[in-house]
Design a protein around this motif. Structure first.
Motif, PDB file in Angstrom:
ATOM      1  N   GLN A 288     -38.772  48.578  -7.403  1.00  0.00           N
ATOM      2  CA  GLN A 288     -39.765  47.522  -7.243  1.00  0.00           C
ATOM      3  C   GLN A 288     -40.784  47.960  -6.188  1.00  0.00           C
ATOM      4  N   VAL A 289     -42.004  48.241  -6.608  1.00  0.00           N
ATOM      5  CA  VAL A 289     -43.033  48.777  -5.726  1.00  0.00           C
ATOM      6  C   VAL A 289     -44.270  47.889  -5.799  1.00  0.00           C
ATOM      7  N   GLU A 290     -44.834  47.552  -4.647  1.00  0.00           N
ATOM      8  CA  GLU A 290     -46.058  46.761  -4.605  1.00  0.00           C
ATOM      9  C   GLU A 290     -46.964  47.273  -3.487  1.00  0.00           C
ATOM     10  N   TYR A 291     -48.269  47.325  -3.784  1.00  0.00           N
ATOM     11  CA  TYR A 291     -49.244  47.627  -2.746  1.00  0.00           C
ATOM     12  C   TYR A 291     -49.433  46.382  -1.875  1.00  0.00           C
ATOM     13  N   VAL A 292     -49.539  46.592  -0.568  1.00  0.00           N
ATOM     14  CA  VAL A 292     -49.699  45.481   0.367  1.00  0.00           C
ATOM     15  C   VAL A 292     -50.881  45.753   1.282  1.00  0.00           C
ATOM     16  N   ASP A 293     -51.406  44.675   1.856  1.00  0.00           N
ATOM     17  CA  ASP A 293     -52.454  44.775   2.860  1.00  0.00           C
ATOM     18  C   ASP A 293     -51.845  44.555   4.233  1.00  0.00           C
ATOM     19  N   LEU A 294     -52.249  45.370   5.191  1.00  0.00           N
ATOM     20  CA  LEU A 294     -51.745  45.286   6.556  1.00  0.00           C
ATOM     21  C   LEU A 294     -52.923  45.036   7.485  1.00  0.00           C
ATOM     22  N   ASP A 295     -52.871  43.975   8.257  1.00  0.00           N
ATOM     23  CA  ASP A 295     -54.001  43.577   9.094  1.00  0.00           C
ATOM     24  C   ASP A 295     -53.934  44.261  10.456  1.00  0.00           C
ATOM     25  N   TRP A 296     -54.032  45.592  10.439  1.00  0.00           N
ATOM     26  CA  TRP A 296     -54.177  46.363  11.667  1.00  0.00           C
ATOM     27  C   TRP A 296     -55.610  46.885  11.741  1.00  0.00           C
ATOM     28  N   ASP A 297     -56.055  47.233  12.939  1.00  0.00           N
ATOM     29  CA  ASP A 297     -57.379  47.816  13.094  1.00  0.00           C
ATOM     30  C   ASP A 297     -57.314  48.972  14.090  1.00  0.00           C
ATOM     31  N   GLU A 298     -58.463  49.473  14.499  1.00  0.00           N
ATOM     32  CA  GLU A 298     -58.486  50.689  15.318  1.00  0.00           C
ATOM     33  C   GLU A 298     -57.914  50.510  16.718  1.00  0.00           C
ATOM     34  N   ARG A 299     -57.555  49.287  17.073  1.00  0.00           N
ATOM     35  CA  ARG A 299     -56.823  49.106  18.316  1.00  0.00           C
ATOM     36  C   ARG A 299     -55.458  49.793  18.268  1.00  0.00           C
ATOM     37  N   VAL A 300     -54.969  50.083  17.071  1.00  0.00           N
ATOM     38  CA  VAL A 300     -53.746  50.888  16.925  1.00  0.00           C
ATOM     39  C   VAL A 300     -53.920  52.238  17.611  1.00  0.00           C
ATOM     40  N   ILE A 301     -55.091  52.840  17.434  1.00  0.00           N
ATOM     41  CA  ILE A 301     -55.365  54.146  18.037  1.00  0.00           C
ATOM     42  C   ILE A 301     -55.350  54.035  19.553  1.00  0.00           C
TER      43      ILE A 301
END
Length: 471
Positions: A288-301
């Motif tokens: 069971q595979v699904e594409y998902v959206d993750l609400d991260w931005d460049e603050r991760v860097i």
């Protein structure tokens, strides 16, 4: 049939036990491979083949007498950052060119206690503060699949040694991707365990971003070696993490989320094509595979940069940021230490707060899915001598952060309790392997290895069986 130097550890050990191989013969194959190709790729800072051959002869006797340990006669390369008592450990720096270790790190000790033969130390960028591998001390290390391209870093020499059949497997360390980045560039399996699962030396053991692991040519080798190095050690109070009690699911019951860009990365099309191919392969197997959206931005860097400067950076600055050292150090090291000087307490607080947001965004995914899949690298078009202190990277016509905008590993150092495996899943347009990360729920390894075993038999089956670096 691969030539001897490319046989897996599990194949070699079976050959030793049934007397179709001997440690002496296998060690000779590694030495011959080293002499034939190391000048082209620069994997090793030091080799100890004379001593290793003598140790291999003793291992021959051990198998003849059925008195062997888990790694008797297995040649393991050790990153030139990991301490082994009595060995020079340069950390890629002219400042440490004569430094002799007075202790042995827990991982190296466990490998040696299991009678592995340490036949060489592998190149690393200075103080492991770069994701490419070149130094004033040891020169440029190169990708064995395309020597114009980087092998990755900081465990770059380890990855080259494994990918080219100059050892059975190698160790690496990972504070921002330093196992998984070179594993990706070189077509290997590179595992970042969950924090505390594998013991580390102080003070790195108290840093949840910091991990010790292995690079291998097969997933079975990775699992075999991982089981030998993990577990509690009195040197590391953080290593007393109870082993996972999660029930292993069959492949068909796994639920897998897929993120193409973790919310904000620019990613090359050839990398995305390989990821889509991986997803299609899993769907064919009933996963069971699904594409998902993750609400991260460049603050991760910025979160990762700040944390690394806060811990490792401050330690390095205290020891080495002196005017008389500046001309001896590499350009990227001087740049890095200058950035450490700019760090403020508010920076550290903001980074820690964004870490919390990162977990808030990804935890619903882990509640619903057993694993997250994403690319390991956003691009493989990084030159061997790339210098993030002055060079630029462009992906899809847009400039990205030159330090961390082109690899996708460090978010899972920020979330250090999540185990992550990088593994090959095809090839990019420049002939360099593509790679996918299998990210597990905190402290749960089982789903990662179940999925990796299947993918190793399908999309990654040609690596080191029918397809090898052409040097």
């Amino acid at each position: 049939m691969p030539k001897t130097c490319f046989l897996s550890t599990t194949e070699i050990l079976a050959g030793y036990r049934n007397k179709t191989l001997t440690p002496s013969k296998v060690m000779a194959s590694y030495k011959a491979q080293y002499e034939a190709i190391n000048d082209k790729v620069n994997a090793f800072s030091f080799t100890f083949f004379d001593d290793a051959i003598e140790s291999a002869k003793l291992a021959d006797l051990a198998y003849n007498n059925d008195e062997y340990q888990a790694l008797t006669g297995i040649a393991v390369a050790i990153k030139d950052e990991t301490y082994i008592e009595g060995q020079i450990t340069t950390n890629g720096s002219l400042l440490l060119s004569d430094f002799v270790a007075t202790s042995t790190d827990p991982v190296a000790r466990r490998l040696i206690d299991n009678q592995a033969i340490i036949h060489g130390r592998t190149c690393t960028p200075e103080f492991s503060v770069a994701s490419t591998t070149w130094t004033k001390l040891w020169g440029v290390s190169r990708n064995p699949w395309n020597t114009d391209i980087t092998c990755g870093g900081s465990s770059g020499g380890s990855a080259i040694a494994v990918a080219t059949g100059m050892c059975s497997f190698a160790n690496g360390t990972d504070i921002g991707g330093s196992i998984r980045i070179p594993a990706a560039f070189c077509g290997l399996y590179g595992f970042k365990p969950a924090h505390g699962r594998v013991p580390e030396i102080i003070p790195y053991n108290i840093d949840p971003y910091c991990h010790h692991g292995l690079l291998t040519r097969t997933v079975d080798d990775l699992i075999y070696g991982y089981n030998l190095i993990k577990g509690a050690d009195w040197e590391d109070s953080h290593s007393f993490v109870p082993d996972s009690q999660a029930v292993t699911k069959p492949l068909s019951e796994l639920k897998v989320a897929v993120s193409k860009n973790l919310g904000f990365y620019q990613v090359e099309q050839d990398v995305l094509d390989a990821l889509d191919n991986t997803v299609n392969q899993l769907k064919q197997a009933g996963v069971q595979v699904e594409y998902v959206d993750l609400d991260w931005d460049e603050r991760v860097i910025e979160t990762a940069k700040i944390h690394q400067r806060q811990n490792m950076g401050l330690l390095l600055r205290r020891s080495w940021a002196k005017p008389e050292n500046k001309t001896l150090m590499n350009s990227y090291t001087n740049w890095y230490l200058d950035k450490v000087e700019e760090l403020t307490p508010n920076d550290i607080l903001d980074a820690n707060l964004y870490l919390c947001k990162m977990w808030e965004e990804i935890s619903p995914i882990f509640k619903q899915y057993d694993l997250l899949l994403c690319p390991t690298l956003a691009t493989t078009n990084i030159p061997a001598d790339y210098d993030y202190s002055k060079d630029k990277v462009e992906i899809n016509g847009k400039q990205v952060d030159p330090n961390k905008g082109w690899f996708m590993t460090y978010p899972f150092n920020t979330l250090g309790q999540c185990p992550v495996l990088a593994m090959p899943n095809g090839f990019c347009d420049n002939g360099v392997p593509s790679s996918v990360q299998l990210v597990g729920r905190p402290y749960q390894d089982e789903a990662i290895f179940t999925l990796a075993k299947y993918l190793s038999e399908t999309i990654a089956s040609e690596f080191y069986t029918t397809r090898f670096p052409n040097l």
